[in-house]
Design an enzyme around this catalytic site. Structure first.
Site, PDB file in Angstrom:
ATOM      1  N   HIS A   1    -148.386  -6.353   5.267  1.00 48.97           N
ATOM      2  CA  HIS A   1    -148.319  -7.415   6.402  1.00 48.97           C
ATOM      3  C   HIS A   1    -149.364  -8.581   5.819  1.00 48.97           C
ATOM      4  O   HIS A   1    -148.771  -9.776   6.031  1.00 48.97           O
ATOM      5  CB  HIS A   1    -148.947  -7.016   7.576  1.00 48.97           C
ATOM      6  N   GLU A   2    -150.492  -8.441   5.533  1.00 48.13           N
ATOM      7  CA  GLU A   2    -151.502  -9.481   5.056  1.00 48.13           C
ATOM      8  C   GLU A   2    -150.822  -9.968   3.592  1.00 48.13           C
ATOM      9  O   GLU A   2    -150.749 -11.121   3.522  1.00 48.13           O
ATOM     10  CB  GLU A   2    -152.788  -8.962   4.647  1.00 48.13           C
TER      11      GLU A   2
ATOM     12  N   HIS B   1    -148.199 -12.635   4.499  1.00 50.96           N
ATOM     13  CA  HIS B   1    -148.596 -13.963   5.019  1.00 50.96           C
ATOM     14  C   HIS B   1    -148.839 -14.968   4.113  1.00 50.96           C
ATOM     15  O   HIS B   1    -148.918 -16.066   4.427  1.00 50.96           O
ATOM     16  CB  HIS B   1    -149.918 -13.748   5.558  1.00 50.96           C
TER      17      HIS B   1
ATOM     18  N   GLU C   1    -145.931 -14.528  12.120  1.00 54.50           N
ATOM     19  CA  GLU C   1    -146.301 -13.005  12.578  1.00 54.50           C
ATOM     20  C   GLU C   1    -144.967 -12.132  12.605  1.00 54.50           C
ATOM     21  O   GLU C   1    -145.129 -10.970  12.322  1.00 54.50           O
ATOM     22  CB  GLU C   1    -147.054 -12.829  13.861  1.00 54.50           C
TER      23      GLU C   1
ATOM     24  N   TYR D   1    -145.136 -10.260  17.442  1.00 60.10           N
ATOM     25  CA  TYR D   1    -144.851  -9.631  16.491  1.00 60.10           C
ATOM     26  C   TYR D   1    -143.732  -8.846  16.234  1.00 60.10           C
ATOM     27  O   TYR D   1    -142.814  -9.021  15.410  1.00 60.10           O
ATOM     28  CB  TYR D   1    -146.253  -8.650  15.861  1.00 60.10           C
TER      29      TYR D   1
END
Length: 444
Positions: free
Chosen positions: A297-298, A301, A320, A373
């Site tokens: 996920h990070e 980004h 998100e 999300y």
């Protein structure tokens, strides 16, 4: 796109109803040069910010966001400001001469104090002490706790961040480490972030960390973490390099010079992203890959949120929803549940929850709700099924290439998706159902 208003010159808002007290009108920042001196033991910060900006209207007054710190001197274009006031998180500056529409100008602000996070509807944001060191977590409106700024995601700028602190501590900030100079018991670190960056993505991390080089290609990648976490980290982040290769294929080239993972010695409720950096707590490192979906996920980004940044917070699903879908893409590629299986699970769960969230305009109270999300990710999966895999991933790569280092809106994405769809009517119906309604659409 940059933050603009049509109000009074130097208006103390960017006109974003999600963060109405943050951001300012009348100018666009080109660069921030931050020279920070920080004492860890006393939590004492002294700073000088040099802000280079361009007026987009005639300005008789300038306004910046700055909270919790005391301003000691302000100058505009090298001349002492005629007047400045600092109250309620706003620094109002009257330049010695009016600034013309289209003119470039430079503001120097000297300030000091004991920085602390700012209370917000989303928790405490900004500069925060750790047990031994510092974490800066600013999304969406905490940047003003450590430097004067136009604190709005639509106004992206170049940054040069200099941090002087006690020598036992490792410093991480955005961009390339330009120099590191040791003098007596203190070390000065200089970082340059050439790619445009939103204020909420600017960060400084300070701690007693070791540095671990992880990969040289396709992206220089490293970890900065306590020595005690090294063994478990190698397990928990052991597949990050595979994620990087997968996302470069699916989303297009990685948008920055490098990628750094910071693991703090403290627990964090959730990990967080900064430009070129992701920050995890020690609780996310357990040697069992418990948080692997968050690693994906990070990392995602960096494309969705950091390179392509929402022009206003209304469009937060473009951050998100895409990062959540990247979790599912990684799961699918790594032999776990497929994206379709993840959608089924999320859909079943969401059917039992309140239907009070509209993805295209969730409102500030729900902008970080888990339903945003998941619904954002489900929207992308519905789009993938509509377009087919080849067209869908071509769309994502075109999206990241076309708007690289820019500001984006939902309409931008819809317009681009239309160029890939064989049936524009069906596509518009899909987006209307998933983005503009409270009720969950029926699955097909």
């Amino acid at each position: 796109m940059v933050a603009r208003t049509t109000g009074q010159p130097g208006a103390s808002t960017a006109g974003d109803p999600y963060v109405p007290s943050h951001g300012n009108g009348g100018y666009h920042v080109e660069s921030y040069e931050l020279d920070l001196d920080y004492r860890v033991n006393s939590n004492r910060l002294s700073g000088k910010a040099t802000i280079t900006a361009v007026a987009n209207q005639a300005l008789s007054r300038l306004t910046f966001d700055l909270t919790g710190l005391r301003v000691t001197k302000v100058s505009v274009n090298g001349r002492r400001a005629a007047r400045y006031t600092h109250r309620a998180g706003k620094l109002h500056v009257t330049p010695p001469a009016a600034i013309m529409d289209g003119a470039e100008f430079v503001v120097d602000v000297q300030y000091a104090g004991n920085p602390k996070p700012e209370d917000s509807p989303w928790g405490e944001l900004g500069w925060e002490e750790l047990t031994e060191g510092v974490i800066v977590a600013s999304q969406p409106s905490g940047a003003a706790t450590w430097f004067p700024c136009n604190d709005h995601p639509g106004d992206k700028a170049h940054y040069r961040i200099t941090v002087t602190t006690d020598s036992p501590y490792q410093v991480v900030a955005n961009g390339r480490l330009v120099s590191r100079r040791v003098k007596a018991s203190r070390t000065t670190w200089v970082f340059d972030q050439a790619a445009p960056m939103a204020t909420y993505l600017a960060t400084v991390q300070i701690g007693r960390y070791d540095v671990l080089d992880l990969a040289a290609s396709p992206v220089p990648t490293r970890a900065v973490l306590p020595a005690a976490q090294l063994r478990d980290f190698r397990t928990d982040f052991g597949r990050q390099q595979e994620m990087m290769k997968l996302f470069c294929r699916q989303f297009g080239p990685y948008p920055f010079e490098g990628y750094t993972v910071v693991v703090t010695d403290d627990d964090l409720e959730i990990p967080l992203e900064a430009q070129g950096i992701s920050i995890f707590g020690s609780n996310h490192v357990d040697g069992r890959r418990t948080s692997e979906r968050l690693v994906a996920h990070e990392l995602a980004h960096q494309w969705f949120g950091n390179s392509l940044t929402p022009s206003t917070w209304q469009h937060i699903w473009l951050n998100e929803g895409f990062a959540c879908y990247a979790e599912w893409l990684w799961s699918e590629a790594a032999g776990g549940p497929t994206a379709d299986q993840q959608v089924s699970k999320a859909y079943t769960r969401m059917r039992g929850l309140s239907a009070d969230l509209m993805l295209s305009d969730p409102g500030p109270e729900l902008m970080f709700d888990d339903r945003l999300y998941k619904r954002g990710a489900m929207t992308l999966h519905a789009l993938r099924k509509h377009l087919g895999d080849d067209a869908f991933f071509d769309l994502l790569r075109t999206w990241t290439r076309t708007h690289r280092h820019g500001s984006v809106t939902t309409d931008d994405f819809i317009s681009l998706a239309a160029t890939f769809s064989p049936d524009e009517t069906a596509l518009q119906e899909l987006f209307a159902a998933w983005l503009d309604n409270y009720e969950l659409p029926r699955r097909r």
